[in-house]
Design a protein around this motif. Structure first.
Motif, mmCIF file in Angstrom:
data_model
loop_
_atom_site.group_PDB
_atom_site.id
_atom_site.type_symbol
_atom_site.label_atom_id
_atom_site.label_comp_id
_atom_site.label_asym_id
_atom_site.label_seq_id
_atom_site.Cartn_x
_atom_site.Cartn_y
_atom_site.Cartn_z
ATOM 1 N N ALA A 59 0.732 -1.155 0.133
ATOM 2 C CA ALA A 59 -0.066 -0.032 -0.065
ATOM 3 C C ALA A 59 0.903 1.173 0.149
ATOM 4 O O ALA A 59 2.022 1.265 0.856
ATOM 5 N N PRO A 60 0.332 2.174 -0.884
ATOM 6 C CA PRO A 60 1.453 3.455 -0.962
ATOM 7 C C PRO A 60 1.528 4.159 0.381
ATOM 8 O O PRO A 60 2.709 4.419 0.940
ATOM 9 N N TRP A 61 0.600 4.246 1.322
ATOM 10 C CA TRP A 61 0.680 4.830 2.816
ATOM 11 C C TRP A 61 -0.198 3.765 3.694
ATOM 12 O O TRP A 61 -0.061 2.766 3.861
ATOM 13 N N ASN A 62 -1.204 4.409 4.090
ATOM 14 C CA ASN A 62 -2.305 3.708 4.985
ATOM 15 C C ASN A 62 -3.198 2.694 4.050
ATOM 16 O O ASN A 62 -3.349 2.845 2.765
ATOM 17 N N GLY A 63 -3.391 1.599 4.559
ATOM 18 C CA GLY A 63 -3.944 0.371 4.114
ATOM 19 C C GLY A 63 -3.182 -0.813 4.228
ATOM 20 O O GLY A 63 -2.054 -0.612 4.720
ATOM 21 N N CYS A 64 -3.575 -1.940 3.884
ATOM 22 C CA CYS A 64 -2.893 -3.265 4.040
ATOM 23 C C CYS A 64 -3.255 -4.019 2.901
ATOM 24 O O CYS A 64 -4.410 -4.709 2.621
ATOM 25 N N ASN A 65 -2.291 -4.087 1.562
ATOM 26 C CA ASN A 65 -2.327 -5.100 0.685
ATOM 27 C C ASN A 65 -1.934 -6.683 0.829
ATOM 28 O O ASN A 65 -1.231 -6.671 2.022
ATOM 29 N N LEU A 66 -1.762 -7.490 -0.074
ATOM 30 C CA LEU A 66 -1.572 -8.770 0.210
ATOM 31 C C LEU A 66 -0.089 -8.688 0.507
ATOM 32 O O LEU A 66 0.411 -9.370 1.311
ATOM 33 N N ALA A 67 0.890 -7.589 -0.257
ATOM 34 C CA ALA A 67 2.235 -7.617 0.230
ATOM 35 C C ALA A 67 2.547 -7.129 1.588
ATOM 36 O O ALA A 67 3.642 -7.665 2.103
ATOM 37 N N ASP A 68 1.737 -6.725 2.066
ATOM 38 C CA ASP A 68 2.025 -5.899 3.406
ATOM 39 C C ASP A 68 1.856 -7.145 4.493
ATOM 40 O O ASP A 68 1.988 -6.966 5.624
ATOM 41 N N PHE A 69 1.408 -8.151 4.180
ATOM 42 C CA PHE A 69 1.428 -9.390 5.343
ATOM 43 C C PHE A 69 2.543 -10.312 5.118
ATOM 44 O O PHE A 69 2.723 -11.041 6.370
ATOM 45 N N VAL A 70 3.480 -10.016 4.274
ATOM 46 C CA VAL A 70 4.724 -10.847 4.032
ATOM 47 C C VAL A 70 5.747 -10.861 5.156
ATOM 48 O O VAL A 70 6.041 -11.853 5.951
ATOM 49 N N MET A 71 6.060 -9.439 5.614
ATOM 50 C CA MET A 71 6.926 -9.230 6.770
ATOM 51 C C MET A 71 6.518 -9.875 8.150
ATOM 52 O O MET A 71 7.186 -10.472 8.843
ATOM 53 N N PRO A 72 5.378 -9.332 8.388
ATOM 54 C CA PRO A 72 4.748 -9.775 9.772
ATOM 55 C C PRO A 72 4.440 -11.207 9.832
ATOM 56 O O PRO A 72 4.700 -11.863 10.914
ATOM 57 N N ILE A 77 6.234 -16.092 12.364
ATOM 58 C CA ILE A 77 7.055 -17.585 12.208
ATOM 59 C C ILE A 77 8.296 -17.657 13.030
ATOM 60 O O ILE A 77 8.518 -18.738 13.727
ATOM 61 N N VAL A 78 9.052 -16.760 12.936
ATOM 62 C CA VAL A 78 10.290 -16.637 13.852
ATOM 63 C C VAL A 78 10.016 -16.591 15.428
ATOM 64 O O VAL A 78 10.667 -17.581 15.791
ATOM 65 N N GLY A 79 9.138 -15.915 15.576
ATOM 66 C CA GLY A 79 8.773 -16.076 17.198
ATOM 67 C C GLY A 79 8.206 -17.356 17.434
ATOM 68 O O GLY A 79 8.370 -17.848 18.625
ATOM 69 N N MET A 80 7.523 -17.762 16.826
ATOM 70 C CA MET A 80 6.775 -19.182 16.930
ATOM 71 C C MET A 80 7.767 -20.167 17.107
ATOM 72 O O MET A 80 7.677 -21.197 17.840
ATOM 73 N N SER A 291 8.762 -1.457 16.784
ATOM 74 C CA SER A 291 7.430 -1.912 16.747
ATOM 75 C C SER A 291 7.162 -3.278 16.249
ATOM 76 O O SER A 291 6.319 -4.106 16.741
ATOM 77 N N ALA A 292 8.087 -3.641 15.074
ATOM 78 C CA ALA A 292 7.882 -5.230 14.769
ATOM 79 C C ALA A 292 8.282 -6.155 15.251
ATOM 80 O O ALA A 292 7.807 -7.432 15.271
ATOM 81 N N ILE A 293 8.994 -5.832 16.576
ATOM 82 C CA ILE A 293 9.315 -6.844 17.551
ATOM 83 C C ILE A 293 7.949 -7.472 18.208
ATOM 84 O O ILE A 293 7.903 -8.627 18.501
ATOM 85 N N LEU A 294 7.133 -6.661 18.348
ATOM 86 C CA LEU A 294 5.627 -7.110 18.708
ATOM 87 C C LEU A 294 5.012 -8.503 17.874
ATOM 88 O O LEU A 294 4.640 -9.338 18.518
ATOM 89 N N SER A 295 5.308 -8.177 16.590
ATOM 90 C CA SER A 295 4.919 -9.435 15.810
ATOM 91 C C SER A 295 5.296 -10.687 16.048
ATOM 92 O O SER A 295 5.013 -11.623 16.251
ATOM 93 N N ALA A 296 6.672 -10.734 16.509
ATOM 94 C CA ALA A 296 7.438 -11.922 16.602
ATOM 95 C C ALA A 296 7.238 -12.412 18.303
ATOM 96 O O ALA A 296 7.042 -13.474 18.828
ATOM 97 N N ILE A 297 6.802 -11.419 19.219
ATOM 98 C CA ILE A 297 6.493 -11.737 20.700
ATOM 99 C C ILE A 297 5.155 -12.369 20.582
ATOM 100 O O ILE A 297 4.881 -13.630 21.590
ATOM 101 N N ILE A 298 4.100 -12.071 19.761
ATOM 102 C CA ILE A 298 2.690 -12.472 19.635
ATOM 103 C C ILE A 298 3.051 -14.186 19.161
ATOM 104 O O ILE A 298 2.396 -14.913 19.421
ATOM 105 N N GLY A 299 3.875 -14.130 18.035
ATOM 106 C CA GLY A 299 4.259 -15.795 17.513
ATOM 107 C C GLY A 299 4.879 -16.335 18.614
ATOM 108 O O GLY A 299 4.734 -17.542 18.367
#
Length: 378
Positions: A59-72, A77-80, A291-299
């Protein structure tokens, strides 16, 4: 030592070793491997086709497209995987050594692949200009999240032995240190995002194809708490710490309606395009990586559920309820305009939506794997 008792559909049953002299061969978690493979395939798809189909690209700025799910998804997966890997290494010093070595490897490959070493592989042009090397990148972000979450897991492990078979609720209490770290990271991120002052700033365009090449442009800010492209704290910290020359030169915001005539496709800039359209922006920058560390902690929590809860129904109930709660929370924050979904800033709503989606996708693969084992007896 404790034993992890799996059922016929689980692939992780093994006895924890009493010493690190001879570690038992670990068994794979098929559901996690499938999820990892899907994420890699998704990454290849959006990298190759994102330019042709902007609806699946970032997404150019706000929003969430398919590509925006790859990193989290990767961070989840790393966290899990961390509790599954570290449970076989009871020696704390050895575990820290392995974590540090892996972190350094990720940083090395990240700098090599995204730092600018390969300028034009087709022309066999290589080498790094240290004045323009890109310090941040995807692997560097994964390395930071892995390092922080793995160290938290290692140094809080002694508290976990008090309740080897927790319930649906007591598992949160058992790993309260992890949630405390999550809360501290979130508090720091939100305090900086909404509390730090962003002054006016300038940059010089370094683009031979631009009519502004060599021109110094000014961006007017002088605000706090803004989440728009030119005046957010995430970009401000990166400009001050990394420097403009070490940031990503083609950010997704170039495809926004404010910048390009062919939005959401990348094309010529409008004559009326604001000055910030020509500036670099680091999508894997310092504050957004924190902030991205939060995704790994949830995993990480989902990995603990897999290790501790003993039957499929209990695991799935926990994963699905938590995944739906995260997804709903993120959507509410976004659609009430409290905190927009934004991958570039790695906002709280983005963390919730993508982590909730990761939880549901993994749960779906787990269900399919269990049914396949029942049907085929493998």
């Amino acid at each position: 030592m404790a034993e992890i008792k799996g059922e016929h559909g689980l692939n992780v049953s093994e006895e924890l070793p009493v010493s690190d002299k001879k570690l038992p061969k670990s068994k794979r978690v098929a559901s996690l491997d499938i999820f990892r493979g899907l994420t890699v395939a998704l990454m290849i798809l959006v990298d190759d086709a994102g330019g042709q189909w902007p609806m699946i690209g970032h997404a150019p700025w706000n929003g969430c497209n398919l590509a925006d799910f790859v990193m989290p998804f990767f961070l989840f997966i790393v966290g899990m995987a961390i509790p599954l890997a570290l449970k076989r290494i009871p020696n704390r010093l050895l575990a820290v050594k392995k974590v540090l070595v892996r972190t350094l490897k990720l940083l090395f490959w990240g700098l090599l692949l995204q730092g600018g070493f390969s300028h034009a592989p087709d022309n066999l042009t290589y080498g790094v200009d240290m004045k323009y090397i890109r310090w941040c990148g995807i692997l560097q972000r994964i390395a930071l999240a892995y390092l922080v979450v793995a160290l938290v897991e290692i140094f809080s492990r002694s508290a976990q032995a008090s309740d080897p078979e927790p319930t649906q609720l007591s598992i949160f209490k058992l790993y309260y240190w992890h949630w405390l770290v999550l809360a501290c990271i979130l508090a720091v991120y939100l305090a900086l995002l909404y509390g730090m002052y962003v002054p006016d700033w300038q940059f010089t365009v370094h683009n031979p194809d631009s009519i502004y090449n060599g021109t110094t442009l000014t961006v007017t800010c002088g605000v706090r708490g803004k989440l728009d492209p030119p005046c957010n704290v995430v970009g401000y910290i990166d400009r001050e710490v990394l420097g403009m020359n070490h940031m990503y030169k083609r950010p997704a915001w170039r495809r926004s309606e404010a910048c390009t005539e062919k939005s959401p496709y990348e094309g010529p800039f409008k004559r009326s395009a604001p000055s910030w359209c020509y500036s670099p922006f680091e999508p894997e920058g310092i504050l957004s990586s924190i902030s991205a560390i939060l995704s790994a902690i949830i995993g990480l929590h989902f990995g603990h559920v897999l290790v501790h809860l003993q039957d499929h129904s209990s695991r799935l109930k926990h994963w699905l309820l938590l995944g739906l709660a995260l997804l709903a929370s993120g959507l509410i924050l976004h659609f009430t305009h409290a905190i927009p979904l934004n991958k570039q800033l790695y906002t709280l709503s983005y963390v919730c939506v993508t982590s909730g989606a990761a939880a549901l996708v993994f749960s779906a693969f787990y269900i399919m794997n269990c049914h396949c084992r029942l049907i085929f007896g493998v």
